[in-house]
Design an enzyme around this catalytic site. Sequence first.
Site, PDB file in Angstrom:
ATOM      1  N   LYS A 131       0.817  -1.193   0.000  1.00 26.23           N
ATOM      2  CA  LYS A 131       0.000   0.000   0.000  1.00 26.23           C
ATOM      3  C   LYS A 131       0.863   1.260   0.000  1.00 26.23           C
ATOM      4  O   LYS A 131       0.396   2.345  -0.301  1.00 26.23           O
ATOM      5  CB  LYS A 131      -0.885   0.005   1.271  1.00 26.23           C
ATOM      6  CG  LYS A 131      -1.677  -1.247   1.500  1.00 26.23           C
ATOM      7  CD  LYS A 131      -2.313  -1.223   2.903  1.00 26.23           C
ATOM      8  CE  LYS A 131      -2.824  -2.597   3.231  1.00 26.23           C
ATOM      9  NZ  LYS A 131      -3.200  -2.684   4.654  1.00 26.23           N
ATOM     10  N   GLY A 132       2.103   1.077   0.410  1.00 25.59           N
ATOM     11  CA  GLY A 132       2.937   2.234   0.745  1.00 25.59           C
ATOM     12  C   GLY A 132       3.257   3.209  -0.357  1.00 25.59           C
ATOM     13  O   GLY A 132       3.589   4.366  -0.099  1.00 25.59           O
ATOM     14  N   GLU A 171       7.644   2.124  -6.075  1.00 25.34           N
ATOM     15  CA  GLU A 171       7.767   1.599  -4.707  1.00 25.34           C
ATOM     16  C   GLU A 171       7.900   2.740  -3.709  1.00 25.34           C
ATOM     17  O   GLU A 171       8.380   3.821  -4.060  1.00 25.34           O
ATOM     18  CB  GLU A 171       9.062   0.766  -4.597  1.00 25.34           C
ATOM     19  CG  GLU A 171       8.883  -0.724  -4.735  1.00 25.34           C
ATOM     20  CD  GLU A 171       8.275  -1.372  -3.499  1.00 25.34           C
ATOM     21  OE1 GLU A 171       7.689  -0.665  -2.664  1.00 25.34           O
ATOM     22  OE2 GLU A 171       8.383  -2.602  -3.395  1.00 25.34           O
ATOM     23  N   ASP A 172       7.546   2.469  -2.470  1.00 23.10           N
ATOM     24  CA  ASP A 172       7.833   3.455  -1.424  1.00 23.10           C
ATOM     25  C   ASP A 172       9.265   3.302  -0.909  1.00 23.10           C
ATOM     26  O   ASP A 172       9.960   4.286  -0.706  1.00 23.10           O
ATOM     27  CB  ASP A 172       6.816   3.372  -0.266  1.00 23.10           C
ATOM     28  CG  ASP A 172       6.605   1.953   0.243  1.00 23.10           C
ATOM     29  OD1 ASP A 172       7.090   1.001  -0.404  1.00 23.10           O
ATOM     30  OD2 ASP A 172       5.954   1.787   1.284  1.00 23.10           O
ATOM     31  N   ASP A 189      14.345  -2.080   0.586  1.00 17.00           N
ATOM     32  CA  ASP A 189      15.126  -2.387   1.780  1.00 17.00           C
ATOM     33  C   ASP A 189      16.074  -3.526   1.387  1.00 17.00           C
ATOM     34  O   ASP A 189      17.109  -3.281   0.763  1.00 17.00           O
ATOM     35  CB  ASP A 189      14.106  -2.784   2.861  1.00 17.00           C
ATOM     36  CG  ASP A 189      14.664  -2.820   4.257  1.00 17.00           C
ATOM     37  OD1 ASP A 189      15.873  -2.987   4.409  1.00 17.00           O
ATOM     38  OD2 ASP A 189      13.887  -2.701   5.212  1.00 17.00           O
ATOM     39  N   LYS A 214      17.157   2.151   0.685  1.00 12.87           N
ATOM     40  CA  LYS A 214      17.937   1.838   1.880  1.00 12.87           C
ATOM     41  C   LYS A 214      19.020   0.840   1.484  1.00 12.87           C
ATOM     42  O   LYS A 214      18.926  -0.359   1.748  1.00 12.87           O
ATOM     43  CB  LYS A 214      16.991   1.245   2.935  1.00 12.87           C
ATOM     44  CG  LYS A 214      17.386   1.541   4.354  1.00 12.87           C
ATOM     45  CD  LYS A 214      16.579   0.702   5.309  1.00 12.87           C
ATOM     46  CE  LYS A 214      15.436   1.427   5.946  1.00 12.87           C
ATOM     47  NZ  LYS A 214      14.782   0.606   6.998  1.00 12.87           N
ATOM     48  N   PHE A 258      14.110   3.315  10.867  1.00 10.26           N
ATOM     49  CA  PHE A 258      12.724   2.869  10.720  1.00 10.26           C
ATOM     50  C   PHE A 258      11.867   4.050  10.291  1.00 10.26           C
ATOM     51  O   PHE A 258      11.420   4.854  11.097  1.00 10.26           O
ATOM     52  CB  PHE A 258      12.182   2.211  11.987  1.00 10.26           C
ATOM     53  CG  PHE A 258      10.888   1.521  11.679  1.00 10.26           C
ATOM     54  CD1 PHE A 258      10.897   0.297  11.023  1.00 10.26           C
ATOM     55  CD2 PHE A 258       9.680   2.137  11.931  1.00 10.26           C
ATOM     56  CE1 PHE A 258       9.702  -0.312  10.652  1.00 10.26           C
ATOM     57  CE2 PHE A 258       8.477   1.529  11.563  1.00 10.26           C
ATOM     58  CZ  PHE A 258       8.495   0.306  10.926  1.00 10.26           C
ATOM     59  N   ASP A 301       4.398   2.794   6.874  1.00  8.96           N
ATOM     60  CA  ASP A 301       3.648   2.575   8.110  1.00  8.96           C
ATOM     61  C   ASP A 301       4.480   2.023   9.260  1.00  8.96           C
ATOM     62  O   ASP A 301       5.572   1.489   9.066  1.00  8.96           O
ATOM     63  CB  ASP A 301       2.503   1.591   7.848  1.00  8.96           C
ATOM     64  CG  ASP A 301       3.013   0.157   7.644  1.00  8.96           C
ATOM     65  OD1 ASP A 301       3.907  -0.044   6.786  1.00  8.96           O
ATOM     66  OD2 ASP A 301       2.544  -0.756   8.344  1.00  8.96           O
ATOM     67  N   ARG A 318       0.651   6.228   7.659  1.00  8.42           N
ATOM     68  CA  ARG A 318       0.835   6.317   6.200  1.00  8.42           C
ATOM     69  C   ARG A 318       0.438   7.703   5.688  1.00  8.42           C
ATOM     70  O   ARG A 318       0.908   8.144   4.659  1.00  8.42           O
ATOM     71  CB  ARG A 318      -0.024   5.268   5.490  1.00  8.42           C
ATOM     72  CG  ARG A 318       0.406   3.827   5.736  1.00  8.42           C
ATOM     73  CD  ARG A 318      -0.347   2.911   4.803  1.00  8.42           C
ATOM     74  NE  ARG A 318      -0.297   1.510   5.196  1.00  8.42           N
ATOM     75  CZ  ARG A 318       0.675   0.668   4.865  1.00  8.42           C
ATOM     76  NH1 ARG A 318       1.693   1.089   4.150  1.00  8.42           N
ATOM     77  NH2 ARG A 318       0.630  -0.593   5.248  1.00  8.42           N
TER      78      ARG A 318
END
Length: 180
Positions: A42-43, A98-99, A102, A130, A151, A158, A164
């Site tokens: 969802k990000g 993408e948000d 990682d 990241k 984080f 989220d 969000r």
Amino acid sequence: MADKIGKVLFTQEDITKRAKELAKQIDEDFKGEEVILLGTLKGSIPWLVDIMKHTTIETKLDFISASSYGSSTTSSGVVKIRYDASINMYNENVIVVEDIIDTGNTLKYVVEKLKERGPKTIKICTMLNKEARRTTDIHADYVGFDVDDLFVIGYGLDFDQKFRGLPYISYLEEEDVEGL
Ligand code: PRP
């Protein structure tokens, strides 16, 4: 900044400015062509909207949901498709939006699945990168911002499905999490 959740990394102004720059780059790269913007739920939604609003080329829109996270703050490494895109990608230019990247596990899995659908090109546009956490050979073509191993929350990202909607990107430390 005391009224903000977490410590602010990027403001709305920072994000909008960067989205405009990347949208311009996408316009140049795909001049005269159509592109499918494929948001990862969802990000990615706020960032996807920014990119879509500022591109001037013809864009089509669809979504896919793949996750390697549970409700904890670290990746489980197991990727599952929870919702699949329905748009025809054959011979189309696809930009996966993408948000955050990682480990890269989620995106590697998604990109491999998408390649089976015969797109003309597949590019990756991520709001945050990241790099320190990367365990795969996934690299984004369009990167909003590089971030340290923090984080991060807000602007789609989220913490246990919360935050969000924050109109900025911040990060949480242990002391911040206790009161949430
Ligand atoms: C996040 C993010 C990426 C993935 C990044 O999604 O949107 O898809 O994790 O992690 P990775 O590079 O280690 O695979 P998440 O599963 O938290 O879903 P969400 O967007 O619904 O929050």
